[in-house]
Design an enzyme around this catalytic site. Structure first.
Site, PDB file in Angstrom:
ATOM      1  N   SER A  55       0.801  -1.213   0.000  1.00 32.18           N
ATOM      2  CA  SER A  55       0.000   0.000   0.000  1.00 32.18           C
ATOM      3  C   SER A  55       0.840   1.271   0.000  1.00 32.18           C
ATOM      4  CB  SER A  55      -0.961  -0.046   1.186  1.00 32.18           C
ATOM      5  OG  SER A  55      -1.891   1.003   1.080  1.00 32.18           O
ATOM      6  N   HIS A  56       0.633   2.101   1.033  1.00 30.84           N
ATOM      7  CA  HIS A  56       1.303   3.396   1.093  1.00 30.84           C
ATOM      8  C   HIS A  56       2.721   3.286   1.652  1.00 30.84           C
ATOM      9  CE1 HIS A  56      -0.743   2.292   4.713  1.00 30.84           C
ATOM     10  NE2 HIS A  56       0.163   2.966   5.375  1.00 30.84           N
TER      11      HIS A  56
ATOM     12  N   ASP B 122      -2.326   6.633  -3.419  1.00 31.16           N
ATOM     13  CA  ASP B 122      -1.195   5.963  -2.780  1.00 31.16           C
ATOM     14  C   ASP B 122      -0.586   4.863  -3.646  1.00 31.16           C
ATOM     15  OD1 ASP B 122      -3.262   4.133  -2.597  1.00 31.16           O
ATOM     16  OD2 ASP B 122      -2.571   3.332  -0.686  1.00 31.16           O
TER      17      ASP B 122
ATOM     18  N   ASP C 255      -0.962   1.610  -4.032  1.00 28.75           N
ATOM     19  CA  ASP C 255      -1.796   0.661  -4.774  1.00 28.75           C
ATOM     20  C   ASP C 255      -3.131   1.273  -5.225  1.00 28.75           C
ATOM     21  OD1 ASP C 255      -2.634   0.785  -2.109  1.00 28.75           O
ATOM     22  OD2 ASP C 255      -3.464  -1.231  -2.148  1.00 28.75           O
TER      23      ASP C 255
ATOM     24  N   ASP D 106      -5.690   2.792  -3.642  1.00 29.08           N
ATOM     25  CA  ASP D 106      -6.980   2.740  -2.945  1.00 29.08           C
ATOM     26  C   ASP D 106      -7.216   3.942  -2.036  1.00 29.08           C
ATOM     27  OD1 ASP D 106      -5.138   1.913  -1.078  1.00 29.08           O
ATOM     28  OD2 ASP D 106      -6.137   0.008  -0.595  1.00 29.08           O
ATOM     29  N   ARG D 107      -6.162   4.678  -1.675  1.00 31.21           N
ATOM     30  CA  ARG D 107      -6.350   5.852  -0.826  1.00 31.21           C
ATOM     31  C   ARG D 107      -6.421   7.127  -1.665  1.00 31.21           C
ATOM     32  NH1 ARG D 107      -2.960   5.317   4.719  1.00 31.21           N
ATOM     33  NH2 ARG D 107      -3.520   3.163   5.173  1.00 31.21           N
TER      34      ARG D 107
ATOM     35  N   LYS E 250     -11.541   0.263  -1.001  1.00 30.46           N
ATOM     36  CA  LYS E 250     -11.575   1.710  -1.153  1.00 30.46           C
ATOM     37  C   LYS E 250     -10.943   2.046  -2.500  1.00 30.46           C
ATOM     38  CE  LYS E 250      -7.585   2.177   1.968  1.00 30.46           C
ATOM     39  NZ  LYS E 250      -7.479   0.839   2.586  1.00 30.46           N
TER      40      LYS E 250
HETATM   41  C1  G16 Z   1      -5.328  -0.686   5.441  1.00 30.03           C
HETATM   42  C2  G16 Z   1      -6.754  -1.065   5.331  1.00 30.03           C
HETATM   43  C3  G16 Z   1      -7.616   0.103   5.720  1.00 30.03           C
HETATM   44  C4  G16 Z   1      -7.260   0.577   7.108  1.00 30.03           C
HETATM   45  C5  G16 Z   1      -5.782   0.808   7.215  1.00 30.03           C
HETATM   46  C6  G16 Z   1      -5.458   1.001   8.659  1.00 30.03           C
HETATM   47  O1  G16 Z   1      -5.085   0.375   4.542  1.00 30.03           O
HETATM   48  O2  G16 Z   1      -7.043  -1.434   3.995  1.00 30.03           O
HETATM   49  O3  G16 Z   1      -8.946  -0.278   5.626  1.00 30.03           O
HETATM   50  O4  G16 Z   1      -7.899   1.772   7.433  1.00 30.03           O
HETATM   51  O5  G16 Z   1      -5.072  -0.297   6.745  1.00 30.03           O
HETATM   52  O6  G16 Z   1      -4.118   1.028   8.854  1.00 30.03           O
HETATM   53  P1  G16 Z   1      -3.538   0.971  10.318  1.00 30.03           P
HETATM   54  O7  G16 Z   1      -3.939  -0.341  10.920  1.00 30.03           O
HETATM   55  O8  G16 Z   1      -2.076   1.134  10.083  1.00 30.03           O
HETATM   56  O9  G16 Z   1      -4.123   2.143  11.043  1.00 30.03           O
HETATM   57  P2  G16 Z   1      -4.047   0.219   3.347  1.00 30.03           P
HETATM   58  O10 G16 Z   1      -4.278   1.427   2.466  1.00 30.03           O
HETATM   59  O11 G16 Z   1      -2.716   0.237   4.035  1.00 30.03           O
HETATM   60  O12 G16 Z   1      -4.367  -1.073   2.696  1.00 30.03           O
END
Ligand code: G16
Length: 543
Positions: free
Chosen positions: A113-114, A277, A279, A281-282, A376
């Site tokens: 992801s990010h 971000d 991938d 989704d953000r 998302k």
């Molecule tokens: C992932 C999940 C999101 C969630 C986030 C929380 O985001 O897909 O639904 O809000 O983790 O991250 P943390 O547990 O670090 O607060 P992503 O964009 O990293 O896949």
């Protein structure tokens, strides 16, 4: 072609977090690590014999090599077909759409992801089910259980598949179909939004910058914004995906998307700015000199989504993760629609979306989405904003002022303490948890605690229970502080502290958030004794 059964042993550290397994790239590249985890996914989901899987990732370092391994293992497991994004590229929402559109049994998405990418940064792998959404808690538990007793994995020996060429080939009896990663996704966006209206907005001189942060949305944004909607060339910045995201941190927030923030707060700022971000989704939304918090963005989209063709019938309901501000709740209440508060993690929205209880959902962590996919979706949020801007003719600031005028302003901020020693973070957390029951009535600085609890969730659709989802402290006057341990970090522990205060007095709407939130921040730090217990003076990131 040889089918090899490789004897192996469980490897520590394969417990999936909020969104699949994330580790240092070097760990994923270590002996048997990737293979063990892939086999655990296959076994934990009932095997892949006869199944169709979607495979793709965000293009980070090791993406292509890992895909070749996954394909050879899927073939060894007897999968019927793998549908792969050209060049190994698929954004998370595009993968979710492809799973749903093709009726696939599931998908493997390669992304952290990010988190930064590269040989010295992070890699990740997540499994999405047949509904296109992140694996449920139950499936995740099955996969994890399998990592603990794995004894062998299966792989065929074969030449690499050419991931760069669209078309169909065969790998040990399994069909491999390489597809354009953008086409189906762009077609879906054309169904949901009024592209003519948005194109007319751009043709009328409206200006925008989209920061793809050297990550996966580059090709999607270039095709949709500059290609189909006629935005000026150069609207998309950092639009070519690179294995290490240009050495950056592809997290769309004011800290990491500073290049875009400087443009949007500078002289001659364009009308609209957005970023996505690693991938895809953000999302981050920013107007001319006007950053919009993800919680506020969700509320705005909920209030105006009906202006876009895909949502003209109105919303069935909305959902937000618990630490997300209550701004959207006020919109839902006024509209008389359902509003659900779920634990952090997109997977918790899945049952509500599948059951038709909600149309829109979002999280404070820069995620917004709808029932069009089960993830998302960064670019989707940007297009919905554009559709609303085109329909109303208002600016981002005007839209936000109107929203606050109608519902009040939820001041909001998140403080992240990253890479805290795990023992200290858990110690602080445990102590705060133990103190919750006696906190009501306690004074801390200017604030008085009204209530405190540990959030738990009972899914209204499937009845599943999720315990220990964050510590909450409510203050007299409606303010709130929440503490959570991140489920996506790869080093040490990350403590997140979320602070919120609803303000109904319009004369205070333009005050700086730090000023409004200061008394709650100080009270939360005092009650948790965070600084002394973690040895940390200040957060690393404030958003
Ligand atoms: C992932 C999940 C999101 C969630 C986030 C929380 O985001 O897909 O639904 O809000 O983790 O991250 P943390 O547990 O670090 O607060 P992503 O964009 O990293 O896949």
């Amino acid at each position: 072609m040889s089918h090899t059964v490789v004897k192996t042993k469980p490897i520590e550290g394969q417990k999936p977090g909020t969104s699949g397994l994330r580790k240092r790239t070097a760990v994923f590249m270590g002996p048997h690590f990737l293979e063990n985890y892939v086999q655990a996914i296959f076994d934990g989901t009932g095997g892949v014999a006869g199944k169709t899987l979607v495979v793709g990732g965000d293009g980070r370092y090791f993406n292509d090599r890992a895909i070749e391994v996954i394909l050879r293992m899927a073939a060894a497991g007897g999968a019927a077909k793998c549908i792969v994004g050209q060049g190994g590229i698929l954004s998370t929402p595009a993968a979710s759409h492809l799973i749903r559109k093709r009726g696939a049994d599931g998908g493997l998405i390669l992304s952290a992801s990010h988190n930064p990418g590269g040989p010295d940064a992070d890699f990740g792998l997540k499994y999405n089910g047949g509904n296109g959404g992140p694996a449920s808690e139950t499936v995740t538990a099955e996969i994890f259980a399998r990592t603990l007793d794995i004894e062998e994995y299966h792989i065929v020996g074969a030449q690499d598949i050419d991931l760069g060429t669209i078309g169909t080939s065969e790998l040990a009896g399994m069909t491999v179909e390489i597809v354009d990663p953008v086409a189906d996704y762009a077609a879906l966006m054309e169904e949901l939004f009024d592209f003519d209206k948005i194109a007319a907005l751009f043709a009328g001189g409206f200006t925008m910058r989209f920061d793809a942060m050297h990550a996966v949305t580059g090709p999607y944004a270039t095709e949709i914004l500059e290609g189909r909607l006629g935005a000026a060339k150069g609207t998309v910045m950092n639009g070519v995906p690179s294995p290490d995201f240009g050495g950056g941190h592809p997290d769309p927030n004011p800290i990491w998307a500073k290049e875009l923030m400087d443009v949007m707060y500078g002289a001659d700022a364009p009308d609209f700015g957005a970023a996505s971000d690693g991938d895809g989704d953000r999302n981050m939304i920013v107007g001319k000199g006007a950053y919009v918090t993800p919680s506020d963005s969700l509320a705005l989209l909920a209030s105006k989504a009906h202006l876009a063709p895909g949502y003209k019938a109105g919303l069935a309901g909305v959902a937000r993760s618990m630490p997300t501000s209550g701004a959207v709740d006020r919109v839902a209440k006024a509209k008389g629609i359902g509003c659900y508060e779920t634990p952090t993690g997109w997977k918790f929205f899945g049952t509500l979306l599948d059951a038709g209880k909600v149309t829109l959902c979002g999280e404070e962590s820069a995620g917004t989405g709808s029932d069009h996919v089960r993830e998302k979706d960064g670019l989707w949020a940007v297009l919905l904003w554009l559709n609303i801007l085109a329909e109303t003719g208002q600016s981002v600031s005007e839209l936000m002022s109107d929203l606050w005028g109608e519902y009040g302003r939820c001041f909001y901020s998140r403080h992240d303490y990253e890479d805290v020693e795990s023992e200290k973070a858990h110690g602080m957390f445990g102590d705060l948890r133990d103190s919750l029951a006696g906190l009501a009535g306690t004074k801390a600085g200017e604030m008085t605690v009204e209530w405190a609890d540990e959030f738990a969730y009972d899914d209204p659709v499937d009845g599943s229970h999720a315990a220990a989802q964050g510590l909450r402290i409510g203050f007299e006057g409606g303010g709130r502080a929440v503490f959570r341990l991140s489920g996506t970090g790869t080093v040490g522990a990350t403590i997140r502290m979320y602070i919120e205060q609803l303000e109904l007095d319009a004369s205070r709407f333009e005050l700086p958030a730090e000023e409004v939130l200061k008394p709650i921040i100080e009270a939360a730090l005092e009650l948790s004794d965070l600084k002394a217990k973690t040895g940390r003076d200040a957060p690393n990131v404030i958003t």
